[in-house]
Design a protein around this motif. Sequence first.
Motif, PDB file in Angstrom:
ATOM      1  N   ASN A   1       0.807  -1.218   0.000  1.00 14.51           N
ATOM      2  CA  ASN A   1       0.000   0.000   0.000  1.00 14.51           C
ATOM      3  C   ASN A   1       0.843   1.272   0.000  1.00 14.51           C
ATOM      4  O   ASN A   1       0.291   2.375   0.049  1.00 14.51           O
ATOM      5  CB  ASN A   1      -0.930   0.000   1.230  1.00 14.51           C
ATOM      6  CG  ASN A   1      -1.990  -1.090   1.145  1.00 14.51           C
ATOM      7  OD1 ASN A   1      -2.851  -1.064   0.282  1.00 14.51           O
ATOM      8  ND2 ASN A   1      -1.915  -2.069   2.045  1.00 14.51           N
ATOM      9  N   ALA A   2       2.176   1.113  -0.050  1.00 18.49           N
ATOM     10  CA  ALA A   2       3.055   2.289  -0.039  1.00 18.49           C
ATOM     11  C   ALA A   2       2.873   3.096  -1.316  1.00 18.49           C
ATOM     12  O   ALA A   2       2.843   2.555  -2.417  1.00 18.49           O
ATOM     13  CB  ALA A   2       4.508   1.860   0.111  1.00 18.49           C
ATOM     14  N   ASN A   3       2.723   4.397  -1.144  1.00 18.72           N
ATOM     15  CA  ASN A   3       2.586   5.299  -2.290  1.00 18.72           C
ATOM     16  C   ASN A   3       3.511   6.487  -2.023  1.00 18.72           C
ATOM     17  O   ASN A   3       3.232   7.331  -1.183  1.00 18.72           O
ATOM     18  CB  ASN A   3       1.139   5.758  -2.444  1.00 18.72           C
ATOM     19  CG  ASN A   3       0.924   6.570  -3.705  1.00 18.72           C
ATOM     20  OD1 ASN A   3       1.779   7.347  -4.108  1.00 18.72           O
ATOM     21  ND2 ASN A   3      -0.235   6.403  -4.322  1.00 18.72           N
ATOM     22  N   VAL A   4       4.632   6.500  -2.713  1.00 15.22           N
ATOM     23  CA  VAL A   4       5.625   7.558  -2.526  1.00 15.22           C
ATOM     24  C   VAL A   4       5.653   8.401  -3.797  1.00 15.22           C
ATOM     25  O   VAL A   4       6.114   7.950  -4.837  1.00 15.22           O
ATOM     26  CB  VAL A   4       7.021   6.968  -2.234  1.00 15.22           C
ATOM     27  CG1 VAL A   4       8.043   8.083  -2.062  1.00 15.22           C
ATOM     28  CG2 VAL A   4       6.976   6.081  -0.992  1.00 15.22           C
ATOM     29  N   ASP A   5       5.110   9.601  -3.707  1.00 17.38           N
ATOM     30  CA  ASP A   5       5.040  10.503  -4.857  1.00 17.38           C
ATOM     31  C   ASP A   5       4.367   9.824  -6.054  1.00 17.38           C
ATOM     32  O   ASP A   5       4.804   9.960  -7.193  1.00 17.38           O
ATOM     33  CB  ASP A   5       6.444  10.986  -5.254  1.00 17.38           C
ATOM     34  CG  ASP A   5       7.133  11.749  -4.127  1.00 17.38           C
ATOM     35  OD1 ASP A   5       6.409  12.412  -3.349  1.00 17.38           O
ATOM     36  OD2 ASP A   5       8.358  11.667  -4.010  1.00 17.38           O
ATOM     37  N   GLY A   6       3.312   9.071  -5.747  1.00 11.79           N
ATOM     38  CA  GLY A   6       2.552   8.422  -6.807  1.00 11.79           C
ATOM     39  C   GLY A   6       3.131   7.103  -7.287  1.00 11.79           C
ATOM     40  O   GLY A   6       2.578   6.469  -8.187  1.00 11.79           O
ATOM     41  N   GLU A   7       4.236   6.648  -6.684  1.00 13.60           N
ATOM     42  CA  GLU A   7       4.881   5.405  -7.118  1.00 13.60           C
ATOM     43  C   GLU A   7       4.558   4.280  -6.144  1.00 13.60           C
ATOM     44  O   GLU A   7       4.573   4.450  -4.938  1.00 13.60           O
ATOM     45  CB  GLU A   7       6.398   5.585  -7.198  1.00 13.60           C
ATOM     46  CG  GLU A   7       6.843   6.556  -8.276  1.00 13.60           C
ATOM     47  CD  GLU A   7       8.359   6.625  -8.349  1.00 13.60           C
ATOM     48  OE1 GLU A   7       8.897   6.393  -9.440  1.00 13.60           O
ATOM     49  OE2 GLU A   7       8.981   6.904  -7.307  1.00 13.60           O
ATOM     50  N   ARG A   8       4.294   3.112  -6.708  1.00 15.08           N
ATOM     51  CA  ARG A   8       4.030   1.909  -5.928  1.00 15.08           C
ATOM     52  C   ARG A   8       4.912   0.774  -6.421  1.00 15.08           C
ATOM     53  O   ARG A   8       5.418   0.806  -7.544  1.00 15.08           O
ATOM     54  CB  ARG A   8       2.559   1.475  -6.065  1.00 15.08           C
ATOM     55  CG  ARG A   8       1.546   2.435  -5.451  1.00 15.08           C
ATOM     56  CD  ARG A   8       0.127   1.931  -5.716  1.00 15.08           C
ATOM     57  NE  ARG A   8      -0.884   2.758  -5.100  1.00 15.08           N
ATOM     58  CZ  ARG A   8      -1.342   2.594  -3.867  1.00 15.08           C
ATOM     59  NH1 ARG A   8      -0.862   1.600  -3.127  1.00 15.08           N
ATOM     60  NH2 ARG A   8      -2.261   3.392  -3.353  1.00 15.08           N
TER      61      ARG A   8
END
Length: 426
Positions: A244-251
């Motif tokens: 579920n990690a979303n870092v600046d729109g990246e998964r």
Amino acid sequence: MSVETPPERKPITSCEQIDLSDWDFWARPIAEREHAFELLRERDTPVFFAEPELSFAPRGDGYHAIVRHADILAISRNPDVFSSGEGGATNIVDMPAEFAEYFGSMINMDDPRHARLRRIVSRAFTPKMIQKFEDDVRTAAAGIVDGLLEKGPGCDFVTEVAARLPLKIICDMMGIPEKDYGYVFDRSNVILGASDPEYVPSGDQNQIVTALLNAGLELQQLVQDLAAYRADNPTGDLTSSLVNANVDGERLTMQELGSFFILLVVAGNETTRNAISQGLLLLTRNPAEKARWLTDIDGHAPKAVEEIVRLASPVNYMRRKVTRDHELNGTLYKKGEKTVLYYWSANRDGAVFADPYRFDITRDPNPHVGFGGPGPHFCLGAHLARREITLMFRELLGRVPQIEAGRPQRLFSSFINGVKHLPCDF
């Protein structure tokens, strides 16, 4: 790939007798290998070796064996020139494309792909999360020593102690149920011990490839099934955080998640268990250092653990490929050439470590490269590994101070400096 000792093996007295690509070299006793690397370090320039010949991968033009501490530091700090992503970092030969699906983790990548994955993973795999598991590590270590005392002397320290702690912690962190611990353990053994007949009995190279790919597929499928469930039913485990990690729109993609899990299991489980196993060996063979540690278990632990990692050096090497002509410490490395960084040798470099073969739990400074060299590929799990080793020896020294190791059965591998079995007495 036989582990039998040739009856007419001659002692190594010169660099001309050394071939790091010959399986027979890695069947030699540790002392002989130490002497061989000492001879290599004495050379003015790195020795260039032919690559091992494998039926399932193309044989390249060879590689520079980087055996000095200073050279390894310099190469590790220059990832733009010395690439991890061109053909992979964990093998000397360029591995076939089908391996990338399971073993194409960030350890085998360069920036920007490496930075992207590390950024996403680091957001979930933080010191704060590790701290959350601190009590679990302590409880698990205590429970493992409880089991050791119940079993009594003569049991296998590797399977009963050293392997159990990192396996439990990593599986618990990921949310893998206890019923699957053995499944994960067996497959990680195959991935890192495929050249050892205990794990792939025939020694046939094609069967080794099949075993490796099957083990990778099975581990990847295990975590991908869990991740699919955690996407809609998250908990506090690492799998939930990663999927579920979303870092600046990246998964992470499911393939990336699977490859990361394989890396975590292999790097975080196998290497830590070997450090713990070899730690007991070092204490058994150096009773004065053990007695010193017992005078202040917690006080000596930080430096003692670093010294264990230095001499254990669980990962023998990593590989880099040269992206452009580059001169380093008097040697010209040409574009396309390979360099193999022998951490095990660097950690015994007398130019850096006084009396390098001596086990000294008070050694300071101790700039070992047991967790890799400085730079973007320094081990992400180093903090967790240090805590596991520390807490395991706190329990052992505090509750079973008389424990000693017997004769080890070593893993037959050029990549991992491993111990498969280790009888213990107390």
